[in-house]
Design a protein around this motif. Structure first.
Motif, PDB file in Angstrom:
ATOM      1  N   VAL A  43     -25.105 -74.368-143.112  1.00  0.00           N
ATOM      2  CA  VAL A  43     -24.970 -75.819-143.220  1.00  0.00           C
ATOM      3  C   VAL A  43     -24.146 -76.116-144.463  1.00  0.00           C
ATOM      4  O   VAL A  43     -24.418 -75.562-145.541  1.00  0.00           O
ATOM      5  N   ALA A  44     -23.126 -76.953-144.345  1.00  0.00           N
ATOM      6  CA  ALA A  44     -22.257 -77.277-145.477  1.00  0.00           C
ATOM      7  C   ALA A  44     -22.328 -78.759-145.801  1.00  0.00           C
ATOM      8  O   ALA A  44     -22.379 -79.604-144.889  1.00  0.00           O
ATOM      9  N   LEU A  45     -22.332 -79.073-147.089  1.00  0.00           N
ATOM     10  CA  LEU A  45     -22.303 -80.453-147.558  1.00  0.00           C
ATOM     11  C   LEU A  45     -20.879 -80.839-147.925  1.00  0.00           C
ATOM     12  O   LEU A  45     -20.197 -80.106-148.649  1.00  0.00           O
ATOM     13  N   VAL A  46     -20.419 -81.972-147.433  1.00  0.00           N
ATOM     14  CA  VAL A  46     -19.145 -82.543-147.877  1.00  0.00           C
ATOM     15  C   VAL A  46     -19.388 -84.011-148.186  1.00  0.00           C
ATOM     16  O   VAL A  46     -20.373 -84.603-147.734  1.00  0.00           O
TER      17      VAL A  46
ATOM     18  N   SER B 243     -15.290 -75.207-142.661  1.00  0.00           N
ATOM     19  CA  SER B 243     -14.767 -74.948-141.321  1.00  0.00           C
ATOM     20  C   SER B 243     -15.603 -73.920-140.576  1.00  0.00           C
ATOM     21  O   SER B 243     -15.624 -73.902-139.346  1.00  0.00           O
ATOM     22  N   GLU B 244     -16.308 -73.040-141.308  1.00  0.00           N
ATOM     23  CA  GLU B 244     -17.096 -71.984-140.674  1.00  0.00           C
ATOM     24  C   GLU B 244     -18.563 -72.382-140.463  1.00  0.00           C
ATOM     25  O   GLU B 244     -19.318 -71.640-139.839  1.00  0.00           O
ATOM     26  N   ALA B 245     -18.973 -73.533-140.991  1.00  0.00           N
ATOM     27  CA  ALA B 245     -20.392 -73.907-140.934  1.00  0.00           C
ATOM     28  C   ALA B 245     -20.818 -74.308-139.529  1.00  0.00           C
ATOM     29  O   ALA B 245     -20.022 -74.849-138.753  1.00  0.00           O
ATOM     30  N   ASP B 246     -22.085 -74.025-139.212  1.00  0.00           N
ATOM     31  CA  ASP B 246     -22.638 -74.450-137.927  1.00  0.00           C
ATOM     32  C   ASP B 246     -22.866 -75.965-137.903  1.00  0.00           C
ATOM     33  O   ASP B 246     -22.705 -76.609-136.869  1.00  0.00           O
ATOM     34  N   VAL B 247     -23.277 -76.509-139.048  1.00  0.00           N
ATOM     35  CA  VAL B 247     -23.512 -77.952-139.171  1.00  0.00           C
ATOM     36  C   VAL B 247     -22.873 -78.431-140.467  1.00  0.00           C
ATOM     37  O   VAL B 247     -22.990 -77.767-141.505  1.00  0.00           O
ATOM     38  N   VAL B 248     -22.182 -79.552-140.414  1.00  0.00           N
ATOM     39  CA  VAL B 248     -21.566 -80.147-141.600  1.00  0.00           C
ATOM     40  C   VAL B 248     -22.257 -81.473-141.880  1.00  0.00           C
ATOM     41  O   VAL B 248     -22.279 -82.370-141.026  1.00  0.00           O
ATOM     42  N   LEU B 249     -22.837 -81.587-143.075  1.00  0.00           N
ATOM     43  CA  LEU B 249     -23.480 -82.829-143.491  1.00  0.00           C
ATOM     44  C   LEU B 249     -22.482 -83.648-144.302  1.00  0.00           C
ATOM     45  O   LEU B 249     -22.104 -83.258-145.408  1.00  0.00           O
TER      46      LEU B 249
ATOM     47  N   ILE C 163     -20.999 -82.423-136.811  1.00  0.00           N
ATOM     48  CA  ILE C 163     -21.122 -83.327-137.960  1.00  0.00           C
ATOM     49  C   ILE C 163     -22.406 -84.142-137.862  1.00  0.00           C
ATOM     50  O   ILE C 163     -22.761 -84.653-136.801  1.00  0.00           O
ATOM     51  N   LEU C 164     -23.086 -84.248-138.978  1.00  0.00           N
ATOM     52  CA  LEU C 164     -24.252 -85.124-139.105  1.00  0.00           C
ATOM     53  C   LEU C 164     -24.036 -85.950-140.365  1.00  0.00           C
ATOM     54  O   LEU C 164     -23.929 -85.399-141.463  1.00  0.00           O
ATOM     55  N   GLU C 165     -23.907 -87.254-140.209  1.00  0.00           N
ATOM     56  CA  GLU C 165     -23.690 -88.103-141.381  1.00  0.00           C
ATOM     57  C   GLU C 165     -25.018 -88.365-142.087  1.00  0.00           C
ATOM     58  O   GLU C 165     -26.035 -88.662-141.439  1.00  0.00           O
ATOM     59  N   VAL C 166     -24.997 -88.244-143.411  1.00  0.00           N
ATOM     60  CA  VAL C 166     -26.185 -88.493-144.232  1.00  0.00           C
ATOM     61  C   VAL C 166     -25.897 -89.741-145.057  1.00  0.00           C
ATOM     62  O   VAL C 166     -25.086 -89.706-145.980  1.00  0.00           O
ATOM     63  N   TRP C 167     -26.554 -90.842-144.698  1.00  0.00           N
ATOM     64  CA  TRP C 167     -26.347 -92.101-145.420  1.00  0.00           C
ATOM     65  C   TRP C 167     -27.304 -92.112-146.598  1.00  0.00           C
ATOM     66  O   TRP C 167     -28.471 -92.488-146.483  1.00  0.00           O
TER      67      TRP C 167
END
Length: 421
Positions: free
Chosen positions: A193-196, A268-274, A307-311
């Motif tokens: 899981v990656a945070l951006v 780019s390699e993460a299963d889920v991007v937050l 992508i999962l947006e974290v508000w």
């Protein structure tokens, strides 16, 4: 602090907001911001960017206030920077130079320092204009002291080119090591899981909340730069790897985008991007667009399924607005979760959403002996157990979601278990 605006091209974000962000960058370097101005440019002056009258006006202000540095929140050409420094008798820094200086101060790891140094040298190579008084032919003859009649500016360019080549080689070695590490993680059945997010959106605070890590988290632009990886426990007992990356910003210098390309490969390699957003900011939507623009420049293709947006920063939103945001989040595409990384509100929902996102395959029926505790424990740790049925014949039947890597690993470790779709 000056934010130039082209007449008729105000942009998606208010000039005052851009000016405040630039002031935040200056404060991140411990600079005292005494004057702020938004200057509308009716036409661009190639030599100084600003017209003659405005240059003289600012020169008088610099002298009266005794200013040492003037920051232009825009990109300056080398000629413009030199001419403005002569006119104002003060150091002039453009937006790119300002951000590079912050990165140079904050980088801690060897990789981070290499990336920043590469970006700085790439930037400085374009700054080698005729600002010296010693540009007559300096050296001659043979050997390592320069070619016949090599001028000082040519020598400097050659030395910088050599340093850039060396840094690129060292970074390629770092990139190779990172690729090997990433391959090793892929062999282990743990999703990544990656945070951006935009700088100061609260990524590091959220990272600490989710993992218990001690990453520095301050109300400051670019408080942390170096990527950090920690283990993340999901609600069903599985482990995941959470990666915190450098924050983005509007008009991120091209030199830095290229230098940090290897680091952001984690995304780019993460299963889920937050995608962490400061939902309490009036600039939240514009900042989200800036993040997507940088990812596009890095050729990182992200579809909504990852992508999962974290508000984030729900604690700074009024109760009335929060009720509306919950409804918006439920209907958002890509999906969104409203959280507060400070208070912990919504974090449980976020973890549940991550667990649901990393399920890459349909449920699998697994039958094993009740006494095979190792297999049972492994399924709970590396998969998502949906149902469990303890039969009278001493077997246990699970309905479980496993990634492809986890499934392959399970089959190798526990060949006696029966598997069926």
């Amino acid at each position: 602090m000056i934010h130039p605006v082209r007449e008729g091209r105000m942009g998606a974000r208010p000039a005052d907001a851009r000016l405040e962000e630039a002031a935040g960058l200056a404060r991140a370097l411990d600079l005292e911001v005494r004057e702020r101005q938004v200057i509308v440019l009716r036409k661009l002056t190639p030599a100084t960017l600003f017209g003659k009258g405005k240059v003289e006006e600012i020169a008088a202000l610099v002298e009266i206030e005794g200013l040492d540095v003037v920051i232009i929140d825009d990109a300056l050409s080398p000629i413009q920077q030199r001419n403005l420094e002569k006119a104002w008798k003060a150091k002039v820094i453009d937006r790119t130079g300002l951000i590079l200086e912050i990165f140079a101060r904050r980088a801690r790891t060897r990789e981070g320092r290499l990336q920043v140094e590469l970006a700085r040298l790439t930037y400085e190579r374009s700054r080698l204009v005729r600002t010296w008084t010693h540009l007559e032919r300096q050296r001659g003859g043979f050997g390592v002291m320069g070619g016949p009649g090599e001028t000082q500016i040519e020598t400097d360019r050659r030395l910088i080119a050599e340093k850039i080549g060396k840094l690129k080689h060292e970074l390629s070695e770092v990139r190779r090591t990172r690729t090997l590490q990433r391959s090793a993680r892929k062999r282990a059945p743990a999703p990544t899981v990656a945070l951006v997010g935009y700088t100061n959106a609260g990524k590091s605070t959220l990272f600490n909340r989710l993992t218990g890590a001690g990453v520095m988290a301050k109300d400051m632009l670019f408080a942390t730069l170096d990527p950090t990886l920690r283990s993340l426990k999901l609600p069903d007992g599985r482990s995941a790897v959470l990666s915190d990356t450098v924050g983005f910003i509007s008009d991120l210098p091209h030199e830095l985008v290229e230098a940090f390309r290897a680091t952001l490969e984690e995304v780019s390699e993460a299963d889920v991007v937050l995608h962490v957003r400061d939902i309490a900011s009036d600039e939240s939507a514009a900042q989200a667009d800036d993040v997507r623009e940088v990812l596009s420049r890095l050729e990182v293709e992200l579809d909504d399924s990852r992508i999962l947006e974290v508000w984030n920063k729900a604690d700074l939103v009024s109760e009335a607005d929060r009720a509306d945001l919950v409804g918006y989040a439920e209907r958002a595409r890509p999906p969104a979760v409203l959280v507060s990384s400070v208070s912990g509100e919504g974090v449980a929902d976020l973890l549940a959403a991550i667990a649901q996102r990393v399920d890459e395959s349909p449920p699998l029926d697994v039958t094993t002996a009740a006494g095979d505790g190792a297999a049972v424990a492994w399924l709970y740790q590396h998969g998502r157990v949906l149902t469990r049925d303890d039969a009278e014949d001493g077997t246990v039947r699970f309905s479980v979601s496993l990634s492809e890597q986890a499934l392959g690993r399970f089959e190798q470790m526990f060949p006696a278990a029966a598997l069926s779709r």
